[in-house]
Scaffold this active site. Structure first.
Site, PDB file in Angstrom:
ATOM      1  N   GLU A   1      -8.339  -6.369   7.468  1.00 54.72           N
ATOM      2  CA  GLU A   1      -9.055  -6.331   6.204  1.00 54.72           C
ATOM      3  C   GLU A   1      -8.435  -7.290   5.205  1.00 54.72           C
ATOM      4  O   GLU A   1      -7.244  -7.583   5.253  1.00 54.72           O
ATOM      5  CB  GLU A   1      -9.011  -4.922   5.631  1.00 54.72           C
TER       6      GLU A   1
ATOM      7  N   CYS B   1      -6.126 -10.736  -1.456  1.00 55.56           N
ATOM      8  CA  CYS B   1      -5.019 -10.071  -0.769  1.00 55.56           C
ATOM      9  C   CYS B   1      -5.250 -10.224   0.732  1.00 55.56           C
ATOM     10  O   CYS B   1      -6.240  -9.720   1.260  1.00 55.56           O
ATOM     11  CB  CYS B   1      -5.033  -8.596  -1.199  1.00 55.56           C
TER      12      CYS B   1
ATOM     13  N   CYS C   1       1.631  -2.858  11.507  1.00 52.94           N
ATOM     14  CA  CYS C   1       2.939  -3.276  10.993  1.00 52.94           C
ATOM     15  C   CYS C   1       4.005  -2.489  11.735  1.00 52.94           C
ATOM     16  O   CYS C   1       3.797  -1.333  12.097  1.00 52.94           O
ATOM     17  CB  CYS C   1       3.032  -2.987   9.494  1.00 52.94           C
TER      18      CYS C   1
ATOM     19  N   CYS D   1       7.206   1.959   7.006  1.00 51.97           N
ATOM     20  CA  CYS D   1       7.493   2.523   5.685  1.00 51.97           C
ATOM     21  C   CYS D   1       6.718   3.848   5.589  1.00 51.97           C
ATOM     22  O   CYS D   1       5.540   3.911   5.931  1.00 51.97           O
ATOM     23  CB  CYS D   1       7.075   1.556   4.579  1.00 51.97           C
TER      24      CYS D   1
ATOM     25  N   CYS E   1       3.171   4.281   3.779  1.00 53.20           N
ATOM     26  CA  CYS E   1       2.168   3.224   3.970  1.00 53.20           C
ATOM     27  C   CYS E   1       1.241   3.538   5.142  1.00 53.20           C
ATOM     28  O   CYS E   1       1.702   3.830   6.250  1.00 53.20           O
ATOM     29  CB  CYS E   1       2.872   1.891   4.211  1.00 53.20           C
TER      30      CYS E   1
ATOM     31  N   CYS F   1      -3.893  -0.856  -2.098  1.00 56.58           N
ATOM     32  CA  CYS F   1      -2.685  -1.144  -1.338  1.00 56.58           C
ATOM     33  C   CYS F   1      -2.362  -0.041  -0.350  1.00 56.58           C
ATOM     34  O   CYS F   1      -2.408   1.125  -0.686  1.00 56.58           O
ATOM     35  CB  CYS F   1      -1.500  -1.239  -2.285  1.00 56.58           C
TER      36      CYS F   1
HETATM   37  N1  SAH Z   1       4.910  -5.668   4.173  1.00 56.70           N
HETATM   38  C1  SAH Z   1       4.759  -6.271   2.890  1.00 56.70           C
HETATM   39  C2  SAH Z   1       3.332  -6.439   2.413  1.00 56.70           C
HETATM   40  C3  SAH Z   1       2.330  -5.334   2.631  1.00 56.70           C
HETATM   41  S1  SAH Z   1       2.283  -3.900   1.631  1.00 56.70           S
HETATM   42  C4  SAH Z   1       5.573  -5.504   1.872  1.00 56.70           C
HETATM   43  O1  SAH Z   1       6.156  -4.484   2.217  1.00 56.70           O
HETATM   44  O2  SAH Z   1       5.667  -5.964   0.735  1.00 56.70           O
HETATM   45  C5  SAH Z   1       1.806  -4.347   0.027  1.00 56.70           C
HETATM   46  C6  SAH Z   1       2.361  -3.384  -1.020  1.00 56.70           C
HETATM   47  O3  SAH Z   1       1.685  -2.120  -1.023  1.00 56.70           O
HETATM   48  C7  SAH Z   1       3.806  -3.074  -0.780  1.00 56.70           C
HETATM   49  O4  SAH Z   1       4.521  -3.077  -1.978  1.00 56.70           O
HETATM   50  C8  SAH Z   1       3.726  -1.689  -0.213  1.00 56.70           C
HETATM   51  O5  SAH Z   1       4.930  -1.050  -0.312  1.00 56.70           O
HETATM   52  C9  SAH Z   1       2.624  -1.072  -1.030  1.00 56.70           C
HETATM   53  N2  SAH Z   1       2.059   0.146  -0.443  1.00 56.70           N
HETATM   54  C10 SAH Z   1       1.934   0.441   0.846  1.00 56.70           C
HETATM   55  N3  SAH Z   1       1.377   1.648   1.008  1.00 56.70           N
HETATM   56  C11 SAH Z   1       1.137   2.128  -0.208  1.00 56.70           C
HETATM   57  C12 SAH Z   1       0.565   3.332  -0.692  1.00 56.70           C
HETATM   58  N4  SAH Z   1       0.110   4.277   0.133  1.00 56.70           N
HETATM   59  N5  SAH Z   1       0.456   3.487  -2.023  1.00 56.70           N
HETATM   60  C13 SAH Z   1       0.888   2.535  -2.868  1.00 56.70           C
HETATM   61  N6  SAH Z   1       1.446   1.380  -2.467  1.00 56.70           N
HETATM   62  C14 SAH Z   1       1.572   1.172  -1.148  1.00 56.70           C
END
Ligand code: SAH
Length: 365
Positions: A94, A107, A114, A118, A121, A340
């Site tokens: 996406e 974006c 991934c 995390c 996420c 995000c």
């Molecule tokens: N892997 C990279 C880019 C992808 S995530 C990174 O970690 O920066 C893009 C952003 O969205 C990151 O800051 C991530 O931590 C945040 N993110 C991921 N899941 C989220 C969620 N459920 N709620 C809010 N932010 C989130």
């Protein structure tokens, strides 16, 4: 059936120059080709009128210029657009376009899924499928530009952020040429600071990026303490906060006016207390920084909750009163799950995949 020949979208200008030289052609063919692909938005060898017929035929046999098929295009009432792209028989990615008053941000994704896991996420929860090729990354910008032009010439992409699915620095070799094409005048011509790589903190690759590309860097920090960050961003066990900060301060060292953007997802009762905010501002005090607070976006299966409004506000005030430019990310495209950490969440659930595909295909505009 997928065509296995090499995709010319996989090459930045230097790569194309080498390719043409190897074919016994002049280097300037690279510029000509880029003008067709990115300037004229043409992917059709037959239209490249300044290439001889023989060269066109040769390219057509050994190479291809293809972009992923669009599965769906969904528009939010707030103007956000989300596209689902089919990158192969089993994978979809996406990308999201977010229009604001003075800019339009695209974006883009760098991987299918991934591997960093995390805990907050949705992409991480799906696991890792594969890296995207350079062509699949740059094609996102190509496709979005084309679709936006098609609808309304006023909607332009002014910024690209690699904040979609995946960890861009874990796919460094494919991401770097894509960053080059984004910033090349014969590519998309974005100013350096308008292209942002977002990373969970792959320290050696941040160091490498500092040498290889003049782009902006955003770091997903989410916690000021190693113990807590180990839980939220497991990569922290390998590259802890101190190592990360050293690498970031080196990244901005020679760049005037450049700042690191720190992304901090606010999760209720986990990392959103006063002590976290105070520790955060102290931590960043030696690095030119801005802070981007992201209220946690809930997704099915996650036990985390979004921070309370008053805690978000208190956190923001502490950052601001310490002198940091601080933004709280507005939730955009709520009605189309374009936020995000939510990207491709549903689609990648293989058991529901075909139903999803059908439903989304029906929404295709
Ligand atoms: N892997 C990279 C880019 C992808 S995530 C990174 O970690 O920066 C893009 C952003 O969205 C990151 O800051 C991530 O931590 C945040 N993110 C991921 N899941 C989220 C969620 N459920 N709620 C809010 N932010 C989130």
């Amino acid at each position: 059936m997928f065509n296995l020949s090499t995709n010319l979208l996989d090459y930045d200008r230097a790569g194309l120059e080498a390719l043409f030289t190897n074919l016994g052609e002049q280097r300037f063919r690279a510029s000509q080709l880029m003008k067709w692909i990115y300037g004229e938005q043409s992917l059709d060898f037959d239209k490249f009128s300044n290439f001889s017929k023989a060269l066109r035929a040769r390219l057509q046999t050994d190479y291809k210029i293809t972009v992923p098929d669009l599965i769906s295009e969904q528009k939010s009432i707030d103007g956000t657009v989300k596209w689902l792209l089919k990158v192969d028989d089993i994978n979809a990615i996406e990308m999201v376009y977010i229009p604001e008053d003075t800019r339009g941000t695209l974006c883009v994704s760098s991987q299918v899924g991934c591997s960093l896991n995390c805990t907050f996420c949705a992409t991480g929860a799906q696991g890792f499928n594969r890296h995207l090729s350079t062509a699949e990354i740059i094609a996102q910008v190509w496709l979005a530009s084309k679709r936006l032009d098609h609808h309304n010439k006023n909607r332009k992409i002014t910024n690209v952020v690699m904040m979609g699915m995946g960890e861009p620095l874990a796919n460094y070799n494919n991401v770097l040429p894509a960053l080059n094409i984004m910033r090349d005048d014969l590519g998309f011509g974005f100013a350096n600071r308008r292209v942002t790589v977002s990373s969970a903190g792959m320290v050696p690759k941040i160091d490498q990026l500092a040498r290889d590309a003049d782009v902006s860097l955003a770091i997903s920090l989410h916690a000021p303490f190693d113990e807590l960050r180990n839980k939220l961003v497991p990569l922290n066990k390998k590259y802890n906060i101190k190592m990360l900060l050293d690498s970031c301060s080196n990244f901005v060292k020679d760049k005037k006016k450049s700042r690191i953007t720190w992304e901090y997802t606010l999760i209720d009762g986990v990392n959103d207390q006063e002590e976290h905010a105070r520790a955060l501002v102290k931590l960043l005090s030696h690095i030119p920084s801005k802070i981007n607070l992201i209220p946690f976006n809930p997704f099915p299966g996650s036990s985390f909750k979004k921070s309370k409004i008053e805690n978000i506000e208190r956190f923001k005030q502490i950052c601001m009163s310490s002198g940091y430019i601080t933004t709280v990310r507005k939730t955009r495209g709520d009605d189309i799950a374009a936020a995000c950490g939510q990207l491709a969440g549903e689609f990648m659930d293989r058991t529901r995949r075909s139903t999803q595909e059908n439903r989304l295909a029906m929404e295709l505009v």
